[in-house]
Design an enzyme around this catalytic site. Structure first.
Site, PDB file in Angstrom:
ATOM      1  N   GLU A   1      -7.195   0.622  -4.331  1.00  0.00           N
ATOM      2  CA  GLU A   1      -7.140   0.543  -2.868  1.00  0.00           C
ATOM      3  C   GLU A   1      -8.449   0.066  -2.243  1.00  0.00           C
ATOM      4  O   GLU A   1      -8.445  -0.843  -1.412  1.00  0.00           O
ATOM      5  CB  GLU A   1      -6.720   1.897  -2.280  1.00  0.00           C
TER       6      GLU A   1
ATOM      7  N   ASP B   1       0.885  -1.167   0.000  1.00  0.00           N
ATOM      8  CA  ASP B   1       0.000   0.000   0.000  1.00  0.00           C
ATOM      9  C   ASP B   1       0.922   1.216   0.000  1.00  0.00           C
ATOM     10  O   ASP B   1       1.534   1.552   1.015  1.00  0.00           O
ATOM     11  CB  ASP B   1      -0.890  -0.031   1.250  1.00  0.00           C
TER      12      ASP B   1
ATOM     13  N   ASP C   1     -12.930   5.250   2.089  1.00  0.00           N
ATOM     14  CA  ASP C   1     -11.496   5.323   2.382  1.00  0.00           C
ATOM     15  C   ASP C   1     -10.999   6.763   2.283  1.00  0.00           C
ATOM     16  O   ASP C   1     -10.870   7.309   1.190  1.00  0.00           O
ATOM     17  CB  ASP C   1     -10.743   4.411   1.400  1.00  0.00           C
TER      18      ASP C   1
ATOM     19  N   LYS D   1       2.870  11.453  -3.598  1.00  0.00           N
ATOM     20  CA  LYS D   1       1.885  10.646  -4.330  1.00  0.00           C
ATOM     21  C   LYS D   1       0.917  11.564  -5.088  1.00  0.00           C
ATOM     22  O   LYS D   1       0.398  11.207  -6.136  1.00  0.00           O
ATOM     23  CB  LYS D   1       1.122   9.768  -3.340  1.00  0.00           C
TER      24      LYS D   1
HETATM   25  P1  ADP Z   1      -2.608   7.358   3.011  1.00  0.00           P
HETATM   26  O1  ADP Z   1      -3.213   6.044   2.629  1.00  0.00           O
HETATM   27  O2  ADP Z   1      -3.010   8.460   2.118  1.00  0.00           O
HETATM   28  O3  ADP Z   1      -1.154   7.318   3.262  1.00  0.00           O
HETATM   29  P2  ADP Z   1      -3.570   6.955   5.703  1.00  0.00           P
HETATM   30  O4  ADP Z   1      -4.686   6.022   5.524  1.00  0.00           O
HETATM   31  O5  ADP Z   1      -2.329   6.470   6.345  1.00  0.00           O
HETATM   32  O6  ADP Z   1      -3.255   7.755   4.384  1.00  0.00           O
HETATM   33  O7  ADP Z   1      -4.149   8.182   6.523  1.00  0.00           O
HETATM   34  C1  ADP Z   1      -3.361   9.272   6.801  1.00  0.00           C
HETATM   35  C2  ADP Z   1      -4.239  10.375   7.272  1.00  0.00           C
HETATM   36  O8  ADP Z   1      -4.974   9.946   8.414  1.00  0.00           O
HETATM   37  C3  ADP Z   1      -3.436  11.574   7.684  1.00  0.00           C
HETATM   38  O9  ADP Z   1      -4.018  12.725   7.118  1.00  0.00           O
HETATM   39  C4  ADP Z   1      -3.575  11.581   9.193  1.00  0.00           C
HETATM   40  O10 ADP Z   1      -3.615  12.884   9.682  1.00  0.00           O
HETATM   41  C5  ADP Z   1      -4.905  10.909   9.408  1.00  0.00           C
HETATM   42  N1  ADP Z   1      -4.987  10.264  10.713  1.00  0.00           N
HETATM   43  C6  ADP Z   1      -4.326   9.174  11.149  1.00  0.00           C
HETATM   44  N2  ADP Z   1      -4.646   8.897  12.433  1.00  0.00           N
HETATM   45  C7  ADP Z   1      -5.545   9.833  12.803  1.00  0.00           C
HETATM   46  C8  ADP Z   1      -6.258  10.110  14.007  1.00  0.00           C
HETATM   47  N3  ADP Z   1      -6.102   9.360  15.085  1.00  0.00           N
HETATM   48  N4  ADP Z   1      -7.085  11.175  14.008  1.00  0.00           N
HETATM   49  C9  ADP Z   1      -7.239  11.953  12.930  1.00  0.00           C
HETATM   50  N5  ADP Z   1      -6.586  11.746  11.773  1.00  0.00           N
HETATM   51  C10 ADP Z   1      -5.762  10.708  11.704  1.00  0.00           C
HETATM   52 MG    MG Z   2      -4.346   4.640   1.961  1.00  0.00          MG
END
Ligand code: ADP
Ligand code: MG
Length: 582
Positions: A147, A8, A170, A70
């Site tokens: 995804e 991922d 998502d 990305k």
């Molecule tokens: P990606 O797949 O785009 O890398 P993720 O699924 O890892 O993203 O999500 C990242 C996002 O989730 C970030 O914007 C982060 O701020 C948010 N995030 C992660 N944990 C929390 C939380 N506990 N509360 C609010 N936002 C969160």
């Molecule tokens: Mg993601």
């Protein structure tokens, strides 16, 4: 057996998993963590850092680090990093290479192949760029999968005997995807998918920053240009605040100074849950649109959805959850960790490709997420007008699919018919994305209106093949619009390889030390001035020890630094991570 890993490749974090025995397993990074920040840093000596250490470095030296690349996939933009320019696939390949290295350590053997996930709404160019990133990292990319489809696979694999309609919502760091699907007797059918490639958790953080700066009479966009260090630090504090709001009704955000430090007497701004909810309201409106579109395309009412599945870190936010709860009038599900579910599904997909016996009762069908067609002229009010988009494969058609349309020549004795292939939803091609073209030459002389048959074939790998032929000749014209990196011009690929060749990679096994060093550096601005000298001495000693390469010296210096950190009331574990797996 050679492994196919599932990756991922996220905007914020990336993960890697592998199907072992009868289930997907996540691969830990050198800090023992499953999530590796998608951040790349370049040290003064040219060594490349990926992950936590780079994320720490970004706070104190943003010009040496790149993140959120990305979002630039498929564009021509380059990111300036420590005086050098990188493309998004190049930076992504550095993340992929780090994950590959971690997986090889975890499995104790080479990992030659991968399944990589992309947002469903990634267009052909963005998919190609992702595939190129994989190839630059030395991975054969067996499949690019959507995804939300991967997330659905994790749930489908877990709940094979279920019979229901699910919707996957998502919200990641930078992208938003919605997928509606149906599960019955091990068959997973994706019905429709929709999304937005410029909406994610980072936008919520930005909203928080914007309202805080607004209270100081500044605009975020202006501050970003004028005080980058202050904004970088504020972003980090707002990221923390956003998370804290899950557990607390209000948070105090400290205002960093222009040089990015937060003094003891820093001014604070209070943010309540309500104020946050209000600030992000416009973003929630944008969340609603793709959900509605996916439901309409799937001819499904919100009330017919049995399970709402939340995926992506940003779905942890309360305003988002509240919004989803109201929209579907039910409690959303998060049986699996929203950060991990996509990656686990990629590993299930890898098992399907490898014909693993543990998944031989599973079947999955996916859809083409966008409309594919050609540029054509239209007769409007007796006048021939060009530039119209004629769909051949409509969005959310189950794949693989093959469809044919008839077109005709528009002039007498027209010798050549140019077919420009586009992807998008707009009726004018200029607003869609051109993904390829095909020339039908040697059309026999004759009046206007000679028929040309155009066939589009889109397979499970997202490879589009376009064929054209004339009814009364046996001449066929073919073009393959593929995701293969080989399709990118050879010079592009060569350039990328050259750009990466000169890089040195900081050893993954030492990453925890590097992370501690960068974490400590960031903390320098936090401690009170009279403790600073002692703190910096311990950091200097550790930095020097790391340079010495002597194991014992490094360990001693690390212990000393950890002690100093504890003494200052800072938990060194936060930076060292859990290395028990590594
Ligand atoms: P990606 O797949 O785009 O890398 P993720 O699924 O890892 O993203 O999500 C990242 C996002 O989730 C970030 O914007 C982060 O701020 C948010 N995030 C992660 N944990 C929390 C939380 N506990 N509360 C609010 N936002 C969160
Ligand atoms: Mg993601």
């Amino acid at each position: 057996m050679s492994y196919i890993v599932g990756i991922d490749l996220g905007t914020t974090n990336s993960l890697c998993a592998v199907f072992l025995g009868d289930a997907p397993r996540l691969v830990p990074n050198p800090l023992g963590k499953m999530l590796t920040p998608s951040v790349v840093g370049v040290l003064e000596d040219g060594q490349v850092l990926v992950g936590e250490a780079a994320r720490e470095l970004r706070v104190t030296q943003p010009e040496r680090c790149a993140s959120c690349f990305k979002r630039l996939m498929g564009s021509d933009s380059r990111v300036e990093l420590a005086g050098r320019a990188f493309t998004a696939p190049e930076l992504s390949s550095l993340v992929l290479k780090a994950l590959k290295t971690d997986a090889e350590k975890f499995l104790g053997e080479e990992v030659p192949e991968a399944v990589i996930t992309v947002p469903a709404y990634f267009n052909d160019t963005q998919r190609k760029a992702t595939k190129m990133a994989g190839e630059l990292a030395g991975l054969k990319v067996r499949r690019i999968i959507n995804e939300p489809t991967a997330a659905a696979l994790t749930y489908g694999f877990h709940d094979r005997d279920a019979e229901k309609k699910l919707i996957v919502v998502d919200l990641g760091g930078g992208t938003f995807d919605v997928t509606l699907m149906e599960v019955f007797e091990g068959t997973l059918e994706i019905i429709s998918t929709s999304g937005e490639s410029f909406l994610g958790g980072e936008d919520f953080t930005n909203r928080l920053m914007a309202i805080i700066l607004q209270k100081q009479g500044t605009q975020l966009e202006v501050a970003e240009l004028q005080e980058p260090l202050r904004v970088a630090r504020l972003r980090q504090l707002c990221e923390e605040a956003k998370r804290k709001l899950l557990g607390e009704p209000e948070v105090q955000v400290k205002l960093p100074t222009a040089d990015g430090t937060v003094p003891d007497d820093a001014k604070t701004v209070k943010i309540t849950r309500d104020a946050f909810a209000k600030a992000v309201k416009p973003l929630l409106d944008r969340v609603a649109a793709p959900i509605g579109k996916a439901l309409r395309d799937g001819r499904t009412e919100a009330a017919e959805v049995n399970d709402v599945i939340l995926v992506g870190g940003a779905t942890r936010m309360l305003p988002l959850q509240e919004f989803v709860r109201e929209y579907f009038e039910q409690e959303p599900q998060a049986l699996f960790n929203p950060d991990e579910v996509v990656c686990l599904g990629a590993a299930v997909q890898a098992a399907l490709i490898a014909d693993n016996r543990a998944v031989d009762d599973m079947v999955m069908t996916d859809v083409c997420p966008f409309t594919l067609g050609v540029d054509s002229a239209k007769e409007l009010g007796g006048q021939l007008r060009s530039g119209y988009f004629v769909p051949i494969i409509h969005r959310n058609t189950t794949i693989p699919v093959s469809k044919e349309e008839v077109f005709s020549t528009i002039r007498p004795n027209q010798e050549i018919v140019q077919l420009d292939v586009y992807q998008g939803e707009n009726r004018k091609v200029e607003n869609n994305l051109k993904i390829g073209d095909l020339q039908v030459t040697g059309v026999p002389p004759g009046p206007a209106g000679q028929e040309i048959y155009v066939r589009f074939t889109y397979d499970v790998n997202g490879i589009l093949e376009v064929e054209a032929y004339m009814a009364n000749t046996d001449k066929k014209f073919r073009t393959v619009v593929t995701q293969h990196a080989a399709d990118l011009t050879d010079t592009e690929l060569e350039e990328a390889v050259k750009n990466l060749q000169s890089l040195k990679y900081y050893p993954r096994e030492d990453m925890a030390n590097q992370n501690l060093l960068r974490f400590a550096e960031r903390m320098v601005g936090e401690v009170s001035p009279f403790q600073r000298e002692q703190f910096e001495a311990a950091i200097d000693m550790f930095e020097q020890a790391l340079g010495s390469g002597d194991r014992q010296t490094v360990e001693d210096a690390r212990d000393t630094l950890a002690q100093v950190l504890s003494m200052l009331g800072i938990d060194p574990e936060e930076a060292l991570g859990d290395q028990s797996d590594g």
